[in-house]
Design an enzyme around this catalytic site. Structure first.
Site, mmCIF file in Angstrom:
data_model
loop_
_atom_site.group_PDB
_atom_site.id
_atom_site.type_symbol
_atom_site.label_atom_id
_atom_site.label_comp_id
_atom_site.label_asym_id
_atom_site.label_seq_id
_atom_site.Cartn_x
_atom_site.Cartn_y
_atom_site.Cartn_z
ATOM 1 N N SER A 1 0.847 -1.187 0.000
ATOM 2 C CA SER A 1 0.000 0.000 0.000
ATOM 3 C C SER A 1 0.890 1.246 0.000
ATOM 4 O O SER A 1 2.008 1.218 -0.536
ATOM 5 C CB SER A 1 -0.925 -0.044 1.217
ATOM 6 O OG SER A 1 -1.857 0.991 1.143
ATOM 7 N N TYR B 1 -5.136 7.296 -7.248
ATOM 8 C CA TYR B 1 -4.183 6.449 -6.526
ATOM 9 C C TYR B 1 -4.547 6.384 -5.045
ATOM 10 O O TYR B 1 -4.646 5.310 -4.445
ATOM 11 C CB TYR B 1 -2.783 7.020 -6.729
ATOM 12 C CG TYR B 1 -1.662 6.219 -6.111
ATOM 13 C CD1 TYR B 1 -1.304 4.979 -6.619
ATOM 14 C CD2 TYR B 1 -0.935 6.709 -5.024
ATOM 15 C CE1 TYR B 1 -0.262 4.242 -6.069
ATOM 16 C CE2 TYR B 1 0.106 5.998 -4.464
ATOM 17 C CZ TYR B 1 0.443 4.758 -4.996
ATOM 18 O OH TYR B 1 1.470 4.041 -4.442
ATOM 19 N N LYS C 1 -5.819 3.060 -2.980
ATOM 20 C CA LYS C 1 -4.998 2.489 -1.901
ATOM 21 C C LYS C 1 -5.743 2.530 -0.560
ATOM 22 O O LYS C 1 -5.534 1.672 0.296
ATOM 23 C CB LYS C 1 -3.654 3.207 -1.807
ATOM 24 C CG LYS C 1 -2.736 2.956 -3.011
ATOM 25 C CD LYS C 1 -2.204 1.524 -3.051
ATOM 26 C CE LYS C 1 -1.139 1.349 -4.120
ATOM 27 N NZ LYS C 1 -0.484 0.045 -4.087
ATOM 28 N N VAL D 1 10.666 4.613 -2.716
ATOM 29 C CA VAL D 1 11.577 3.714 -3.425
ATOM 30 C C VAL D 1 11.794 4.308 -4.816
ATOM 31 O O VAL D 1 10.820 4.684 -5.495
ATOM 32 C CB VAL D 1 10.981 2.294 -3.564
ATOM 33 C CG1 VAL D 1 12.039 1.328 -4.091
ATOM 34 C CG2 VAL D 1 10.438 1.789 -2.232
HETATM 35 N N1 NAP Z 1 7.982 3.735 -5.443
HETATM 36 C C1 NAP Z 1 7.536 4.244 -4.302
HETATM 37 O O1 NAP Z 1 8.093 5.204 -3.754
HETATM 38 C C2 NAP Z 1 6.333 3.635 -3.626
HETATM 39 C C3 NAP Z 1 5.907 4.205 -2.399
HETATM 40 C C4 NAP Z 1 4.809 3.646 -1.763
HETATM 41 C C5 NAP Z 1 4.174 2.545 -2.301
HETATM 42 N N2 NAP Z 1 4.600 2.027 -3.493
HETATM 43 C C6 NAP Z 1 3.881 0.855 -4.002
HETATM 44 O O2 NAP Z 1 4.806 -0.147 -4.333
HETATM 45 C C7 NAP Z 1 4.282 -0.971 -5.396
HETATM 46 C C8 NAP Z 1 5.325 -1.079 -6.495
HETATM 47 O O3 NAP Z 1 5.502 0.209 -7.060
HETATM 48 P P1 NAP Z 1 6.793 0.636 -7.880
HETATM 49 O O4 NAP Z 1 7.324 1.869 -7.265
HETATM 50 O O5 NAP Z 1 7.690 -0.522 -8.088
HETATM 51 O O6 NAP Z 1 6.063 1.064 -9.234
HETATM 52 P P2 NAP Z 1 6.499 0.874 -10.749
HETATM 53 O O7 NAP Z 1 7.945 1.123 -10.878
HETATM 54 O O8 NAP Z 1 5.563 1.708 -11.557
HETATM 55 O O9 NAP Z 1 6.201 -0.655 -10.972
HETATM 56 C C9 NAP Z 1 4.881 -1.113 -10.893
HETATM 57 C C10 NAP Z 1 4.884 -2.584 -11.198
HETATM 58 O O10 NAP Z 1 3.527 -3.026 -11.210
HETATM 59 C C11 NAP Z 1 3.325 -3.795 -12.373
HETATM 60 N N3 NAP Z 1 1.949 -3.698 -12.819
HETATM 61 C C12 NAP Z 1 1.204 -2.595 -13.078
HETATM 62 N N4 NAP Z 1 -0.027 -2.940 -13.486
HETATM 63 C C13 NAP Z 1 -0.062 -4.297 -13.480
HETATM 64 C C14 NAP Z 1 -1.052 -5.244 -13.809
HETATM 65 N N5 NAP Z 1 -2.294 -4.894 -14.214
HETATM 66 N N6 NAP Z 1 -0.746 -6.554 -13.686
HETATM 67 C C15 NAP Z 1 0.485 -6.954 -13.298
HETATM 68 N N7 NAP Z 1 1.466 -6.105 -12.980
HETATM 69 C C16 NAP Z 1 1.192 -4.780 -13.078
HETATM 70 C C17 NAP Z 1 4.253 -3.200 -13.415
HETATM 71 O O11 NAP Z 1 4.505 -4.146 -14.402
HETATM 72 P P3 NAP Z 1 4.865 -3.659 -15.902
HETATM 73 O O12 NAP Z 1 6.144 -2.927 -15.783
HETATM 74 O O13 NAP Z 1 4.964 -4.937 -16.656
HETATM 75 O O14 NAP Z 1 3.750 -2.765 -16.317
HETATM 76 C C18 NAP Z 1 5.488 -2.908 -12.559
HETATM 77 O O15 NAP Z 1 6.288 -4.047 -12.448
HETATM 78 C C19 NAP Z 1 2.996 -0.308 -5.856
HETATM 79 O O16 NAP Z 1 1.880 -0.990 -5.324
HETATM 80 C C20 NAP Z 1 3.084 1.101 -5.287
HETATM 81 O O17 NAP Z 1 1.820 1.666 -5.045
HETATM 82 C C21 NAP Z 1 5.668 2.539 -4.168
#
Ligand code: NAP
Length: 180
Positions: free
Chosen positions: A115, A135, A139, A168
């Site tokens: 989340s 978003y 969430k 991240v």
């Molecule tokens: N980055 C941060 O600072 C942060 C902070 C708080 C929470 N989060 C949470 O952490 C999680 C990962 O985020 P991230 O930062 O790694 O984001 P990201 O770099 O945008 O990566 C998102 C991932 O989700 C996959 N995805 C999106 N839609 C999908 C679907 N319908 N089916 C299967 N896979 C799907 C994408 O795959 P494809 O590349 O193949 O599309 C990608 O691997 C998310 O839930 C996000 O809300 C992130």
């Protein structure tokens, strides 16, 4: 595809790492993935399900957000994790039943929903810039789903938690301000 090369290289090196392609916004793909995992587990249960997939529309303010973005984001960030848990529940229950460990834990059986603090209703005033409406709402729904799962699946010995990973540096979290 360059994007998943690192992952494929890892899987090539380690035969116990199996990649299963999955679109969490597609219910039949989820059912299919659960069947593949069941076969791969060959009679064993599943200890850990991490729902990490998420999408984010950085520009979605109350002025610009539309129904299509709300539904699309909700489908991936909240409905997907709900269907994933339903589909993998028999395997998670099996792991919980067969574990000798006391209490709830990731090594027994767990669902971890990734989340964000942006989904916290209590903390919204501290983080409201950017608003990222679709978003945040998706969430917040995921957080409520997790509580409902904890109250329901907890009885079967499955730990259910929502986790905020902090900032991240990923595609989503390109900048510290406004990261997911
Ligand atoms: N980055 C941060 O600072 C942060 C902070 C708080 C929470 N989060 C949470 O952490 C999680 C990962 O985020 P991230 O930062 O790694 O984001 P990201 O770099 O945008 O990566 C998102 C991932 O989700 C996959 N995805 C999106 N839609 C999908 C679907 N319908 N089916 C299967 N896979 C799907 C994408 O795959 P494809 O590349 O193949 O599309 C990608 O691997 C998310 O839930 C996000 O809300 C992130």
């Amino acid at each position: 595809m360059e994007k998943d090369k690192e992952l494929r290289d890892l899987a090539n090196k380690h035969p116990n790492l199996v990649l299963v392609k999955l679109d969490v916004s597609n219910p039949s793909a989820i059912t299919e993935a659960a069947k593949i995992v069941e076969v791969k587990l060959n009679g064993l249960g599943l200890n850990l399900l991490i729902n990490n997939a998420g999408i984010y529309t950085p520009t979605a303010s109350l002025d610009t957000v539309d129904a299509e973005d709300m539904v699309r984001t909700y489908k991936t960030n909240a409905v997907g994790p709900m269907l994933m848990a339903q589909a993998f529940l028999p395997l998670l229950k099996k792991a919980a039943q067969e574990s000798k460990a006391k209490g709830l834990s990731c090594s027994k059986a767990a669902i971890i929903n990734i989340s964000t603090a942006m989904g916290s209703i209590k903390r919204t005033t501290d983080s409201f810039s950017p608003p990222v409406i679709s978003y945040r709402c998706s969430k917040a729904a995921l957080n409520m789903l997790t509580m409902c799962q904890a109250l329901t699946y907890g009885e079967a010995g499955i730990l259910c938690v929502a986790l905020h990973p902090g900032w991240v540096k990923t595609d989503m979290g390109t900048q510290k301000v406004g990261s997911g």
